[in-house]
Design a protein around this motif. Structure first.
Motif, PDB file in Angstrom:
ATOM      1  N   GLY A 106       0.794  -1.219   0.000  1.00  0.00           N
ATOM      2  CA  GLY A 106       0.000   0.000   0.000  1.00  0.00           C
ATOM      3  C   GLY A 106       0.832   1.278   0.000  1.00  0.00           C
ATOM      4  N   THR A 107       1.932   1.247   0.710  1.00  0.00           N
ATOM      5  CA  THR A 107       2.828   2.420   0.744  1.00  0.00           C
ATOM      6  C   THR A 107       4.209   1.966   0.316  1.00  0.00           C
ATOM      7  N   TRP A 108       4.293   1.351  -0.810  1.00  0.00           N
ATOM      8  CA  TRP A 108       5.503   0.663  -1.248  1.00  0.00           C
ATOM      9  C   TRP A 108       6.717   1.578  -1.362  1.00  0.00           C
ATOM     10  N   TRP A 109       6.491   2.874  -1.594  1.00  0.00           N
ATOM     11  CA  TRP A 109       7.587   3.811  -1.833  1.00  0.00           C
ATOM     12  C   TRP A 109       8.256   4.283  -0.539  1.00  0.00           C
ATOM     13  N   LEU A 110       7.680   3.930   0.603  1.00  0.00           N
ATOM     14  CA  LEU A 110       8.226   4.365   1.880  1.00  0.00           C
ATOM     15  C   LEU A 110       9.125   3.300   2.497  1.00  0.00           C
ATOM     16  N   SER A 111      10.288   3.710   2.947  1.00  0.00           N
ATOM     17  CA  SER A 111      11.228   2.761   3.553  1.00  0.00           C
ATOM     18  C   SER A 111      10.617   2.053   4.751  1.00  0.00           C
ATOM     19  N   ARG A 112       9.801   2.766   5.528  1.00  0.00           N
ATOM     20  CA  ARG A 112       9.255   2.188   6.752  1.00  0.00           C
ATOM     21  C   ARG A 112       8.240   1.090   6.492  1.00  0.00           C
ATOM     22  N   THR A 113       7.836   0.907   5.226  1.00  0.00           N
ATOM     23  CA  THR A 113       6.923  -0.182   4.874  1.00  0.00           C
ATOM     24  C   THR A 113       7.577  -1.546   5.070  1.00  0.00           C
ATOM     25  N   TYR A 114       8.899  -1.594   5.015  1.00  0.00           N
ATOM     26  CA  TYR A 114       9.626  -2.860   4.927  1.00  0.00           C
ATOM     27  C   TYR A 114      10.280  -3.233   6.237  1.00  0.00           C
ATOM     28  N   ASN A 115      10.262  -4.538   6.533  1.00  0.00           N
ATOM     29  CA  ASN A 115      10.826  -5.055   7.761  1.00  0.00           C
ATOM     30  C   ASN A 115      12.292  -5.452   7.619  1.00  0.00           C
ATOM     31  N   TYR A 116      12.664  -5.888   6.418  1.00  0.00           N
ATOM     32  CA  TYR A 116      13.991  -6.462   6.224  1.00  0.00           C
ATOM     33  C   TYR A 116      14.638  -5.891   4.967  1.00  0.00           C
ATOM     34  N   TRP A 117      15.961  -5.775   5.036  1.00  0.00           N
ATOM     35  CA  TRP A 117      16.725  -5.168   3.961  1.00  0.00           C
ATOM     36  C   TRP A 117      17.952  -6.010   3.631  1.00  0.00           C
ATOM     37  N   GLY A 118      18.327  -5.963   2.351  1.00  0.00           N
ATOM     38  CA  GLY A 118      19.582  -6.569   1.951  1.00  0.00           C
ATOM     39  C   GLY A 118      20.733  -5.613   2.167  1.00  0.00           C
ATOM     40  N   GLN A 119      21.928  -6.062   1.797  1.00  0.00           N
ATOM     41  CA  GLN A 119      23.127  -5.268   2.036  1.00  0.00           C
ATOM     42  C   GLN A 119      23.400  -4.280   0.911  1.00  0.00           C
ATOM     43  N   GLY A 120      22.747  -4.455  -0.212  1.00  0.00           N
ATOM     44  CA  GLY A 120      22.880  -3.532  -1.323  1.00  0.00           C
ATOM     45  C   GLY A 120      23.855  -4.015  -2.383  1.00  0.00           C
ATOM     46  N   THR A 121      23.636  -3.549  -3.605  1.00  0.00           N
ATOM     47  CA  THR A 121      24.544  -3.823  -4.716  1.00  0.00           C
ATOM     48  C   THR A 121      24.699  -2.527  -5.520  1.00  0.00           C
ATOM     49  N   GLN A 122      25.933  -2.217  -5.880  1.00  0.00           N
ATOM     50  CA  GLN A 122      26.232  -0.937  -6.515  1.00  0.00           C
ATOM     51  C   GLN A 122      25.967  -0.992  -8.016  1.00  0.00           C
ATOM     52  N   VAL A 123      25.298   0.037  -8.506  1.00  0.00           N
ATOM     53  CA  VAL A 123      25.083   0.210  -9.945  1.00  0.00           C
ATOM     54  C   VAL A 123      25.696   1.543 -10.343  1.00  0.00           C
ATOM     55  N   THR A 124      26.586   1.512 -11.319  1.00  0.00           N
ATOM     56  CA  THR A 124      27.239   2.726 -11.801  1.00  0.00           C
ATOM     57  C   THR A 124      27.029   2.834 -13.307  1.00  0.00           C
ATOM     58  N   VAL A 125      26.468   3.957 -13.734  1.00  0.00           N
ATOM     59  CA  VAL A 125      26.198   4.184 -15.150  1.00  0.00           C
ATOM     60  C   VAL A 125      27.024   5.373 -15.611  1.00  0.00           C
TER      61      VAL A 125
END
Length: 127
Positions: A106-125
């Motif tokens: 319902g509020t997918w664009w908000l960080s607080r919607t999510y309980n768990y996060w990955g460590q991230g992957t870098q994208v460079t263009v």
């Protein structure tokens, strides 16, 4: 503890493509909404796309709509972000996130919607 592991980031030239993957340790029936976020240096974390795990409904930020596609393979417990026509402004750390609450996307664009996060992957263009 739910674990999310992103992969697929890298460096590409403008106009190129990348596909990010997010392997999730939690099965589909518990995942309600999966999202991709990105954060560039000096900027706030931004919601890029999300998918409702049960129905496959998708949501996109205006900045990526028509260029990025979020999808899921429930048999593999993996969520993907196909990124085409990449631009230098897409350069950021990309994060996968999972929402296990009943509220879904319902509020997918908000960080607080999510309980768990990955460590991230870098994208460079590059231009």
């Amino acid at each position: 503890q739910v674990q999310l592991v992103e992969s697929g980031g890298g460096s590409v030239q403008a106009g190129g493509s990348l596909r990010l993957s997010c392997a999730v340790s939690e099965s589909t029936y518990r995942r309600k909404c999966m999202g991709w976020f990105r954060q560039a240096p000096g900027k706030e974390r931004e919601g890029v796309a999300a998918i409702t795990s049960a129905t496959g409904s998708t949501y996109y930020a205006d900045s990526v709509n028509g260029r990025f596609t979020i999808s899921q393979d429930n048999a593999k417990n993996t969520v993907y972000l196909q990124m085409n026509s990449l631009k230098p402004e897409d350069t950021a750390m990309y994060y996968c996130a999972a929402n296990l609450t009943p509220w879904g996307c319902g509020t997918w664009w908000l960080s607080r919607t999510y309980n768990y996060w990955g460590q991230g992957t870098q994208v460079t263009v590059s231009s």
